[in-house]
Write a protein that holds these residues in place. Structure first.
Motif, PDB file in Angstrom:
ATOM      1  N   ALA A  34      19.860 -79.977  57.946  1.00 60.08           N
ATOM      2  CA  ALA A  34      20.556 -81.040  58.848  1.00 60.08           C
ATOM      3  C   ALA A  34      20.970 -82.394  58.037  1.00 60.08           C
ATOM      4  CB  ALA A  34      19.609 -81.431  60.019  1.00 60.08           C
ATOM      5  N   ALA A  35      20.111 -82.694  57.379  1.00 55.92           N
ATOM      6  CA  ALA A  35      20.352 -83.950  56.335  1.00 55.92           C
ATOM      7  C   ALA A  35      21.470 -83.783  55.437  1.00 55.92           C
ATOM      8  CB  ALA A  35      19.127 -84.052  55.588  1.00 55.92           C
ATOM      9  N   ILE A  36      21.739 -82.617  54.936  1.00 56.90           N
ATOM     10  CA  ILE A  36      22.756 -82.141  54.169  1.00 56.90           C
ATOM     11  C   ILE A  36      23.865 -82.063  54.787  1.00 56.90           C
ATOM     12  CG2 ILE A  36      23.786 -80.112  52.765  1.00 56.90           C
ATOM     13  CD1 ILE A  36      21.090 -79.304  51.957  1.00 56.90           C
ATOM     14  N   GLU A  37      24.064 -81.717  56.015  1.00 53.43           N
ATOM     15  CA  GLU A  37      25.052 -81.558  56.780  1.00 53.43           C
ATOM     16  C   GLU A  37      25.645 -83.138  57.406  1.00 53.43           C
ATOM     17  OE1 GLU A  37      24.268 -79.020  60.148  1.00 53.43           O
ATOM     18  OE2 GLU A  37      24.609 -77.348  58.722  1.00 53.43           O
ATOM     19  N   ALA A  38      24.563 -84.005  57.576  1.00 49.55           N
ATOM     20  CA  ALA A  38      25.097 -85.108  58.050  1.00 49.55           C
ATOM     21  C   ALA A  38      25.320 -86.022  56.906  1.00 49.55           C
ATOM     22  CB  ALA A  38      23.543 -85.904  58.588  1.00 49.55           C
ATOM     23  N   ALA A  39      25.210 -85.771  55.830  1.00 51.98           N
ATOM     24  CA  ALA A  39      25.453 -86.395  54.518  1.00 51.98           C
ATOM     25  C   ALA A  39      26.724 -86.024  53.794  1.00 51.98           C
ATOM     26  CB  ALA A  39      24.323 -86.370  53.453  1.00 51.98           C
ATOM     27  N   ASP A  40      27.340 -84.922  54.677  1.00 53.44           N
ATOM     28  CA  ASP A  40      28.489 -84.326  54.250  1.00 53.44           C
ATOM     29  C   ASP A  40      28.442 -83.540  52.908  1.00 53.44           C
ATOM     30  OD1 ASP A  40      31.241 -83.212  54.709  1.00 53.44           O
ATOM     31  OD2 ASP A  40      32.203 -84.876  54.100  1.00 53.44           O
ATOM     32  N   ILE A  41      27.708 -83.084  52.415  1.00 53.04           N
ATOM     33  CA  ILE A  41      27.259 -82.588  51.156  1.00 53.04           C
ATOM     34  C   ILE A  41      27.548 -80.867  51.173  1.00 53.04           C
ATOM     35  CG2 ILE A  41      25.498 -82.061  49.500  1.00 53.04           C
ATOM     36  CD1 ILE A  41      26.167 -85.101  49.839  1.00 53.04           C
ATOM     37  N   LYS A  42      28.182 -80.702  50.146  1.00 58.28           N
ATOM     38  CA  LYS A  42      28.586 -79.031  49.942  1.00 58.28           C
ATOM     39  C   LYS A  42      27.173 -78.416  49.694  1.00 58.28           C
ATOM     40  CE  LYS A  42      31.409 -75.574  47.705  1.00 58.28           C
ATOM     41  NZ  LYS A  42      32.458 -75.314  46.851  1.00 58.28           N
ATOM     42  N   LEU A  43      26.645 -77.187  50.458  1.00 56.68           N
ATOM     43  CA  LEU A  43      25.829 -76.443  50.134  1.00 56.68           C
ATOM     44  C   LEU A  43      25.920 -75.173  49.515  1.00 56.68           C
ATOM     45  CD1 LEU A  43      22.730 -76.151  50.241  1.00 56.68           C
ATOM     46  CD2 LEU A  43      22.896 -75.333  52.544  1.00 56.68           C
ATOM     47  N   VAL A  44      25.628 -74.809  48.369  1.00 55.02           N
ATOM     48  CA  VAL A  44      25.787 -73.473  47.800  1.00 55.02           C
ATOM     49  C   VAL A  44      24.612 -72.804  47.694  1.00 55.02           C
ATOM     50  CG1 VAL A  44      26.790 -72.219  45.920  1.00 55.02           C
ATOM     51  CG2 VAL A  44      27.896 -74.395  46.541  1.00 55.02           C
ATOM     52  N   ILE A  45      24.661 -71.772  48.356  1.00 52.68           N
ATOM     53  CA  ILE A  45      23.219 -70.875  48.180  1.00 52.68           C
ATOM     54  C   ILE A  45      23.667 -69.488  47.084  1.00 52.68           C
ATOM     55  CG2 ILE A  45      21.576 -69.405  49.407  1.00 52.68           C
ATOM     56  CD1 ILE A  45      22.187 -71.151  51.856  1.00 52.68           C
ATOM     57  N   ALA A  46      22.912 -69.573  46.153  1.00 51.89           N
ATOM     58  CA  ALA A  46      23.071 -68.637  45.065  1.00 51.89           C
ATOM     59  C   ALA A  46      22.655 -67.364  45.468  1.00 51.89           C
ATOM     60  CB  ALA A  46      22.686 -68.930  43.869  1.00 51.89           C
ATOM     61  N   GLN A  47      23.662 -66.212  45.414  1.00 51.66           N
ATOM     62  CA  GLN A  47      23.370 -64.841  45.887  1.00 51.66           C
ATOM     63  C   GLN A  47      22.975 -64.133  44.663  1.00 51.66           C
ATOM     64  OE1 GLN A  47      23.734 -64.193  49.003  1.00 51.66           O
ATOM     65  NE2 GLN A  47      24.037 -66.146  49.507  1.00 51.66           N
ATOM     66  N   GLU A  48      22.034 -63.047  45.036  1.00 50.27           N
ATOM     67  CA  GLU A  48      21.479 -62.121  44.088  1.00 50.27           C
ATOM     68  C   GLU A  48      22.660 -61.239  43.620  1.00 50.27           C
ATOM     69  OE1 GLU A  48      17.979 -59.986  44.824  1.00 50.27           O
ATOM     70  OE2 GLU A  48      17.065 -61.573  45.927  1.00 50.27           O
ATOM     71  N   GLU A  49      22.747 -60.993  42.260  1.00 46.68           N
ATOM     72  CA  GLU A  49      23.677 -59.957  41.822  1.00 46.68           C
ATOM     73  C   GLU A  49      23.708 -58.714  42.542  1.00 46.68           C
ATOM     74  OE1 GLU A  49      25.205 -61.413  37.479  1.00 46.68           O
ATOM     75  OE2 GLU A  49      23.245 -59.641  37.609  1.00 46.68           O
ATOM     76  N   PRO A  50      24.649 -57.882  42.947  1.00 51.12           N
ATOM     77  CA  PRO A  50      24.461 -56.575  43.478  1.00 51.12           C
ATOM     78  C   PRO A  50      23.935 -55.540  42.738  1.00 51.12           C
ATOM     79  CG  PRO A  50      26.718 -57.207  42.952  1.00 51.12           C
ATOM     80  CD  PRO A  50      25.913 -58.390  42.888  1.00 51.12           C
ATOM     81  N   VAL A  97      25.039 -87.776  45.806  1.00 48.40           N
ATOM     82  CA  VAL A  97      25.199 -86.334  45.350  1.00 48.40           C
ATOM     83  C   VAL A  97      26.438 -85.676  46.164  1.00 48.40           C
ATOM     84  CG1 VAL A  97      24.209 -84.036  45.240  1.00 48.40           C
ATOM     85  CG2 VAL A  97      22.895 -85.916  44.722  1.00 48.40           C
ATOM     86  N   ASP A  98      27.144 -84.791  45.655  1.00 51.33           N
ATOM     87  CA  ASP A  98      28.297 -84.180  46.426  1.00 51.33           C
ATOM     88  C   ASP A  98      28.090 -82.828  46.539  1.00 51.33           C
ATOM     89  OD1 ASP A  98      30.243 -86.270  45.949  1.00 51.33           O
ATOM     90  OD2 ASP A  98      29.681 -86.084  43.521  1.00 51.33           O
ATOM     91  N   VAL A  99      27.259 -82.014  45.866  1.00 48.55           N
ATOM     92  CA  VAL A  99      27.027 -80.808  45.982  1.00 48.55           C
ATOM     93  C   VAL A  99      25.504 -80.463  45.639  1.00 48.55           C
ATOM     94  CG1 VAL A  99      27.670 -78.301  45.224  1.00 48.55           C
ATOM     95  CG2 VAL A  99      29.388 -80.011  44.909  1.00 48.55           C
ATOM     96  N   LEU A 100      25.003 -79.285  46.566  1.00 47.66           N
ATOM     97  CA  LEU A 100      23.652 -78.967  46.182  1.00 47.66           C
ATOM     98  C   LEU A 100      23.723 -77.672  46.067  1.00 47.66           C
ATOM     99  CD1 LEU A 100      20.382 -79.182  45.880  1.00 47.66           C
ATOM    100  CD2 LEU A 100      20.372 -78.907  48.407  1.00 47.66           C
ATOM    101  N   VAL A 101      23.085 -77.018  44.826  1.00 52.93           N
ATOM    102  CA  VAL A 101      23.100 -75.600  44.637  1.00 52.93           C
ATOM    103  C   VAL A 101      21.557 -75.092  44.587  1.00 52.93           C
ATOM    104  CG1 VAL A 101      23.929 -73.673  43.081  1.00 52.93           C
ATOM    105  CG2 VAL A 101      24.991 -75.801  43.202  1.00 52.93           C
ATOM    106  N   THR A 102      21.374 -74.221  45.432  1.00 51.97           N
ATOM    107  CA  THR A 102      19.854 -73.633  45.499  1.00 51.97           C
ATOM    108  C   THR A 102      19.930 -72.255  45.707  1.00 51.97           C
ATOM    109  OG1 THR A 102      17.648 -73.950  46.388  1.00 51.97           O
ATOM    110  CG2 THR A 102      19.789 -73.954  47.953  1.00 51.97           C
ATOM    111  N   ASP A 103      18.792 -71.497  45.682  1.00 51.35           N
ATOM    112  CA  ASP A 103      18.572 -69.879  45.831  1.00 51.35           C
ATOM    113  C   ASP A 103      18.385 -69.366  47.024  1.00 51.35           C
ATOM    114  OD1 ASP A 103      16.275 -71.094  44.946  1.00 51.35           O
ATOM    115  OD2 ASP A 103      15.575 -69.192  44.631  1.00 51.35           O
ATOM    116  N   ALA A 104      18.063 -70.224  48.022  1.00 52.01           N
ATOM    117  CA  ALA A 104      17.806 -69.731  49.301  1.00 52.01           C
ATOM    118  C   ALA A 104      17.941 -70.733  50.260  1.00 52.01           C
ATOM    119  CB  ALA A 104      16.076 -69.302  49.327  1.00 52.01           C
ATOM    120  N   ALA A 105      18.328 -70.499  51.787  1.00 49.16           N
ATOM    121  CA  ALA A 105      18.485 -71.249  52.630  1.00 49.16           C
ATOM    122  C   ALA A 105      17.265 -72.311  52.866  1.00 49.16           C
ATOM    123  CB  ALA A 105      18.676 -70.457  54.184  1.00 49.16           C
TER     124      ALA A 105
END
Length: 263
Positions: free
Chosen positions: A247-263, A232-240
């Motif tokens: 740590a596993a995501i960083e070790a695998a050099d995966i881009k982590l995207v945390i979706a933000q709530e709309e203002p 996998v190249d990117v993981l998109v989730t809604d919370a940290a």
């Protein structure tokens, strides 16, 4: 939120509870539901009538029941209604990863379905593997190809040898998929074996492979592994995520995207 909006929200939550009970027990009684949910029997009757009009239940004397042929559709309906706000946020974050001109492939998950609902905001061609995404894209005017095969009713998707043979011949720029769970030990997992093979083939076809998982699925596991982080190249989730998942995501050099709530 207005009083009317709050009332609609409560009605929806109550009806989802009724559907889950019907799926578990097959036949449900008005008197039992009213006592359990703390509402008048007339309120339950209206709920059952509304659900029957949608084809989700069949009214019987004193209550309602689920028909055998509709139980899988009901299960899918409940899954689609779960964590809808998180899925919408994840979909908006995933859309930001798409550029005009891309060829994108979507699995038949309800999270990918949320992305399909807003995909018209990009000038793309889509590859879809399920009926619901195809219907949404057809209605919104997005150019798409549907990969067929054996119909898998619980996910309203296509699976099997024909599907996998066709998918291996296609090479989308980006693949978006979801899973039932993710854990550091087992990777991305799913309980439905026909879906596992189809998702594996879909993932391997893509240039950029993007996992869409709401945070409730992190740190959990299901029956069979779909993919590991290395696939996998990117993981998109809604919370940290938790410290071990991060740590596993960083070790695998995966881009982590945390979706933000709309203002």
């Amino acid at each position: 939120m207005s009083v009317a909006s709050e009332a609609l929200k409560l009605t929806g939550e109550r009806q989802h509870l009724i559907l889950r009970r019907a799926l578990a027990e097959r036949i449900i009684k008005i008197k039992d539901l009213a006592a359990e949910l703390g509402v008048h029997e007339m309120t339950i009757r209206r709920d059952l009538d509304a659900l029957a009009e949608q084809g989700l239940l069949e009214r019987v004397h004193g209550g309602a029941r689920v028909k055998d042929k509709t139980s899988e559709e009901l299960s899918h309906h409940l899954r689609a209604a779960k964590n809808t706000e998180a899925k919408a946020r994840i979909a908006r974050a995933a859309l930001d990863l798409i550029q005009d001109g891309d060829v994108v492939a979507l699995d038949a998950s309800t999270t990918a379905l949320a992305l399909a609902a807003i995909l018209h905001a990009r000038n793309v061609t889509a590859i879809v593997t399920g009926l619901d995404a195809a219907n949404i894209l057809a209605a919104s005017g997005v150019s798409f190809l549907m990969v067929g095969g054996n119909f898998h009713a619980p996910a309203r998707s296509f699976v099997g040898a024909f599907f996998m043979d066709t998918m291996r011949r296609l090479h989308p720029d980006k693949v978006f998929f979801s899973a039932k769970a993710y854990s550091v030990e087992t990777g991305f997992t799913d309980p439905h074996l026909p879906e596992v093979g189809a998702k594996q083939t879909l993932i391997s076809s893509g240039g950029t492979r993007i996992a869409l998982l709401d945070a409730s699925k992190l740190g959990r596991r299901a029956l069979a592994t779909i993919a590991t982080l290395s696939e996998v190249d990117v993981l998109v989730t809604d919370a940290a995520p938790s410290d071990d998942v991060r740590a596993a995501i960083e070790a695998a050099d995966i881009k982590l995207v945390i979706a933000q709530e709309e203002p």
